[in-house]
Design an enzyme around this catalytic site. Structure first.
Site, mmCIF file in Angstrom:
data_model
loop_
_atom_site.group_PDB
_atom_site.id
_atom_site.type_symbol
_atom_site.label_atom_id
_atom_site.label_comp_id
_atom_site.label_asym_id
_atom_site.label_seq_id
_atom_site.Cartn_x
_atom_site.Cartn_y
_atom_site.Cartn_z
ATOM 1 N N LYS A 68 0.854 -1.189 0.000
ATOM 2 C CA LYS A 68 0.000 0.000 0.000
ATOM 3 C C LYS A 68 0.887 1.235 0.000
ATOM 4 O O LYS A 68 1.833 1.313 0.791
ATOM 5 C CB LYS A 68 -0.853 -0.016 1.288
ATOM 6 C CG LYS A 68 -1.812 1.142 1.405
ATOM 7 C CD LYS A 68 -3.152 0.809 0.780
ATOM 8 C CE LYS A 68 -4.039 1.996 0.615
ATOM 9 N NZ LYS A 68 -3.728 2.831 -0.567
ATOM 10 N N LYS A 92 4.699 2.205 8.787
ATOM 11 C CA LYS A 92 3.497 2.965 9.162
ATOM 12 C C LYS A 92 2.298 2.033 9.314
ATOM 13 O O LYS A 92 1.569 2.088 10.303
ATOM 14 C CB LYS A 92 3.221 4.004 8.075
ATOM 15 C CG LYS A 92 2.217 5.045 8.435
ATOM 16 C CD LYS A 92 2.015 6.031 7.286
ATOM 17 C CE LYS A 92 3.281 6.782 6.943
ATOM 18 N NZ LYS A 92 3.076 7.801 5.917
ATOM 19 N N LYS A 104 5.543 2.452 -2.575
ATOM 20 C CA LYS A 104 5.485 3.868 -2.961
ATOM 21 C C LYS A 104 5.803 3.971 -4.436
ATOM 22 O O LYS A 104 6.544 3.142 -4.970
ATOM 23 C CB LYS A 104 6.523 4.687 -2.166
ATOM 24 C CG LYS A 104 6.186 6.145 -2.101
ATOM 25 C CD LYS A 104 5.104 6.394 -1.078
ATOM 26 C CE LYS A 104 4.701 7.847 -1.006
ATOM 27 N NZ LYS A 104 3.852 8.085 0.170
ATOM 28 N N THR A 188 -5.407 12.797 6.707
ATOM 29 C CA THR A 188 -4.026 12.921 7.178
ATOM 30 C C THR A 188 -3.887 14.125 8.106
ATOM 31 O O THR A 188 -3.338 14.011 9.212
ATOM 32 C CB THR A 188 -3.048 13.021 5.991
ATOM 33 O OG1 THR A 188 -3.310 11.933 5.106
ATOM 34 C CG2 THR A 188 -1.615 12.947 6.458
ATOM 35 N N ASN A 223 -2.361 19.539 0.627
ATOM 36 C CA ASN A 223 -3.449 18.743 1.191
ATOM 37 C C ASN A 223 -3.282 18.582 2.703
ATOM 38 O O ASN A 223 -4.173 18.920 3.485
ATOM 39 C CB ASN A 223 -3.485 17.374 0.477
ATOM 40 C CG ASN A 223 -4.525 16.445 1.072
ATOM 41 O OD1 ASN A 223 -5.399 16.872 1.820
ATOM 42 N ND2 ASN A 223 -4.427 15.173 0.762
ATOM 43 N N SER A 351 -7.545 5.271 4.015
ATOM 44 C CA SER A 351 -7.418 4.491 2.781
ATOM 45 C C SER A 351 -7.804 3.035 3.053
ATOM 46 O O SER A 351 -8.438 2.383 2.223
ATOM 47 C CB SER A 351 -5.984 4.529 2.256
ATOM 48 O OG SER A 351 -5.795 5.645 1.427
HETATM 49 P P1 NAD Z 1 0.809 18.539 -1.606
HETATM 50 O O1 NAD Z 1 1.463 18.458 -2.927
HETATM 51 O O2 NAD Z 1 -0.684 18.666 -1.542
HETATM 52 O O3 NAD Z 1 1.416 19.772 -0.763
HETATM 53 C C1 NAD Z 1 2.774 19.978 -0.543
HETATM 54 C C2 NAD Z 1 2.911 21.392 0.017
HETATM 55 O O4 NAD Z 1 4.261 21.615 0.423
HETATM 56 C C3 NAD Z 1 2.584 22.502 -0.978
HETATM 57 O O5 NAD Z 1 1.950 23.558 -0.302
HETATM 58 C C4 NAD Z 1 3.975 22.954 -1.455
HETATM 59 O O6 NAD Z 1 3.964 24.285 -1.928
HETATM 60 C C5 NAD Z 1 4.736 22.827 -0.162
HETATM 61 N N1 NAD Z 1 6.184 22.735 -0.314
HETATM 62 C C6 NAD Z 1 6.904 21.976 -1.163
HETATM 63 N N2 NAD Z 1 8.226 22.197 -0.966
HETATM 64 C C7 NAD Z 1 8.320 23.108 0.028
HETATM 65 C C8 NAD Z 1 9.394 23.744 0.676
HETATM 66 N N3 NAD Z 1 10.651 23.486 0.342
HETATM 67 N N4 NAD Z 1 9.127 24.634 1.661
HETATM 68 C C9 NAD Z 1 7.847 24.913 2.023
HETATM 69 N N5 NAD Z 1 6.777 24.322 1.454
HETATM 70 C C10 NAD Z 1 7.020 23.447 0.463
HETATM 71 O O7 NAD Z 1 1.311 17.260 -0.790
HETATM 72 P P2 NAD Z 1 0.635 16.609 0.505
HETATM 73 O O8 NAD Z 1 -0.228 15.488 0.043
HETATM 74 O O9 NAD Z 1 0.114 17.674 1.369
HETATM 75 O O10 NAD Z 1 1.919 15.918 1.163
HETATM 76 C C11 NAD Z 1 2.815 16.642 2.016
HETATM 77 C C12 NAD Z 1 3.660 15.643 2.783
HETATM 78 O O11 NAD Z 1 2.800 14.791 3.550
HETATM 79 C C13 NAD Z 1 4.518 14.710 1.944
HETATM 80 O O12 NAD Z 1 5.692 14.412 2.649
HETATM 81 C C14 NAD Z 1 3.670 13.453 1.837
HETATM 82 O O13 NAD Z 1 4.428 12.287 1.562
HETATM 83 C C15 NAD Z 1 3.081 13.440 3.229
HETATM 84 N N6 NAD Z 1 1.865 12.638 3.381
HETATM 85 C C16 NAD Z 1 0.765 12.887 2.614
HETATM 86 C C17 NAD Z 1 -0.379 12.126 2.818
HETATM 87 C C18 NAD Z 1 -1.649 12.405 2.085
HETATM 88 O O14 NAD Z 1 -2.679 11.814 2.449
HETATM 89 N N7 NAD Z 1 -1.659 13.295 1.105
HETATM 90 C C19 NAD Z 1 -0.380 11.095 3.761
HETATM 91 C C20 NAD Z 1 0.759 10.877 4.523
HETATM 92 C C21 NAD Z 1 1.879 11.663 4.320
#
Ligand code: NAD
Length: 417
Positions: A68, A92, A104, A188, A223, A351
């Site tokens: 997953k 996780k 992944k 999340t 997100n 999920s």
């Molecule tokens: P996303 O693409 O929706 O958002 C990422 C955000 O980070 C954006 O606002 C972007 O502008 C910002 N960003 C990128 N680089 C940056 C930097 N150097 N400095 C400041 N801001 C920066 O992605 P997401 O889904 O929100 O995921 C964010 C993190 O959470 C990732 O590490 C992802 O693996 C993790 N994550 C996401 C989920 C999920 O359900 N979406 C679940 C678990 C973990």
């Protein structure tokens, strides 16, 4: 020289295996993904030319259930990063007790440079290329950085057309109409805030069951970061700093979130929003606050800035935002870090609910989803905190130990060592 992200992950795994006094055999199983795919994805661009993109899928371990993990679209995607993220997914799912393994995927691409049609063709081509390796009982992809419900809908449709039947149960994070779950989009961020509440109380930042009165700084307004901001405010916290990759805003009296959301909807980025003071993308990491939530990408809190962190608690919403070296510095400074594999597990937990609902074709009310999500996270936090207290190690190490213990037990039962 600093270790690469994958070597750091292997080292942390090894450390947990040693602390649990498990045989080296366990490490032999876990040190590399069981399968790694590298794919070349040529698609036709809108101007008629063909352009090829590189994609990956790493399937780390299926000892506890089907693989997953999310699919990330980003220019910084590398095989090493995808492999590390697949290991973290295994850990996780194990730490929160889900019947899933870890995987992944990713494509090296800047989706902002693609038109909607190009993005659709790329998403469809990616899943087409890995279709024999995915399935509801094999490997279940989901969204991650720069992928969303729409991308999952295209991928679900592509697989369904190839199979000549609807296989919506193969991906999660889909729109509600195509078998998505209530609460998945905010899961999340909501989970991050629930875990932050548990940790803030456990570490004496508050006596309340909420974040009332605490100052929170958040890096990343995607997100996860934006939902975390919303639930922090609901929990009574003051969100003092938020950034995205272009920059951010800081106001020690608390940012006006509705204005920030409105500005982002209009402009795409909050960097120039007319609120508080301008800060850089890394600004929130070192500003005065009680709780720091890195919610952007990995390797943000490093040996270079860990000494400047002013938070009293770090809750890792992003995957891998703190390097091992930085974690050690924060541990020495008595700043607890709630690790990613626990703090951001809300997404994979819902999920899992989505997958269960798809298999049953019976869909739950949002309150049921949220209640069950919080219960699973509360139990997992309790297990990790108990290990932390018993072994006098940092929380990340404790979480790895809880996760590895379950993986090793399952491996032994299956006769893998
Ligand atoms: P996303 O693409 O929706 O958002 C990422 C955000 O980070 C954006 O606002 C972007 O502008 C910002 N960003 C990128 N680089 C940056 C930097 N150097 N400095 C400041 N801001 C920066 O992605 P997401 O889904 O929100 O995921 C964010 C993190 O959470 C990732 O590490 C992802 O693996 C993790 N994550 C996401 C989920 C999920 O359900 N979406 C679940 C678990 C973990």
């Amino acid at each position: 020289m600093a270790l690469g992200i994958y070597e750091e992950t292997q080292r942390a795994l090894q450390r947990a295996i040693e602390a649990l006094q498990l045989p080296e055999d366990v490490y032999e199983h876990l040190k590399e993904p069981q399968r790694v795919l590298t794919i070349n994805i040529p698609i036709r661009m809108d101007d008629g030319r063909i352009r090829a993109f590189t994609g990956f899928r790493a399937q780390h371990s299926n000892v506890l259930g089907p693989y997953k993990g999310g699919v990330r679209f980003h220019t910084s995607v590398t095989l090493e990063e995808v492999k590390a993220l697949s290991v973290w997914m295994t850990l996780k799912c194990s730490v929160v007790g889900l019947p899933f393994g870890g995987a992944k995927g990713g494509i090296v691409v800047d989706p902002e440079q693609l038109s909607a049609h190009e993005l659709e063709r790329l998403s469809r081509a990616y899943i087409r290329n890995i279709r024999e390796f995915v399935g509801f009982d094999k490997d279940i992809p989901a969204p991650d950085v720069n992928t969303n419900e729409q991308v999952m809908a295209w991928m679900s449709d592509e697989l369904s057309q190839l199979e000549e039947r609807n296989v919506f149960n193969t991906l999660t994070g889909k729109p509600l109409l195509l078998g998505g779950s209530q609460g998945r989009k905010e899961a999340t961020g909501l989970g991050v805030v629930h875990v932050a509440e548990l940790a803030a109380r456990a570490f004496g930042l508050t006596n309340e069951p909420s974040l009332k009165g605490l100052r929170v700084a958040i890096q990343g307004f995607g997100n996860v970061g934006s939902e975390a901001a919303r639930f922090c405010a609901q929990s009574g916290a003051k969100v003092v700093a938020i950034s995205d990759e272009k920059g951010g805003r800081y106001d020690p009296d608390g940012l006006d979130l509705p204005s920030l959301f409105a500005y982002r909807a209009d402009q795409g980025s909050i960097a120039a929003a007319p609120l508080g003071q301008a800060i850089g993308p890394a600004g929130p990491l070192t500003l005065p606050c009680d709780v720091l939530i890195p919610a952007a990408l990995e390797d943000q809190i490093t040996a270079d800035n860990a000494a400047s962190v002013q938070a009293r608690l770090v809750v890792e919403a992003a995957n891998g935002p703190t390097t091992n070296e930085a974690a050690e510095i924060l541990f020495q400074r008595s700043i607890p870090i709630v690790p990613d594999i626990l703090a951001n597990a809300g997404g994979v937990i819902v999920s899992y609910f989505e997958w269960v609902q798809d298999l049953e074709s019976y869909f739950w009310a949002r309150e049921d989803v949220i209640d069950r999500l919080k219960r699973i996270l509360t139990d997992a936090f309790g297990r990790v905190y108990a290990m932390y207290e018993r072994k006098a190690v940092d929380l990340r190490h404790a979480a790895y130990m809880v996760a590895v213990e379950r993986l090793a037990e399952a491996m032994q039962l299956r006769g893998w060592y």
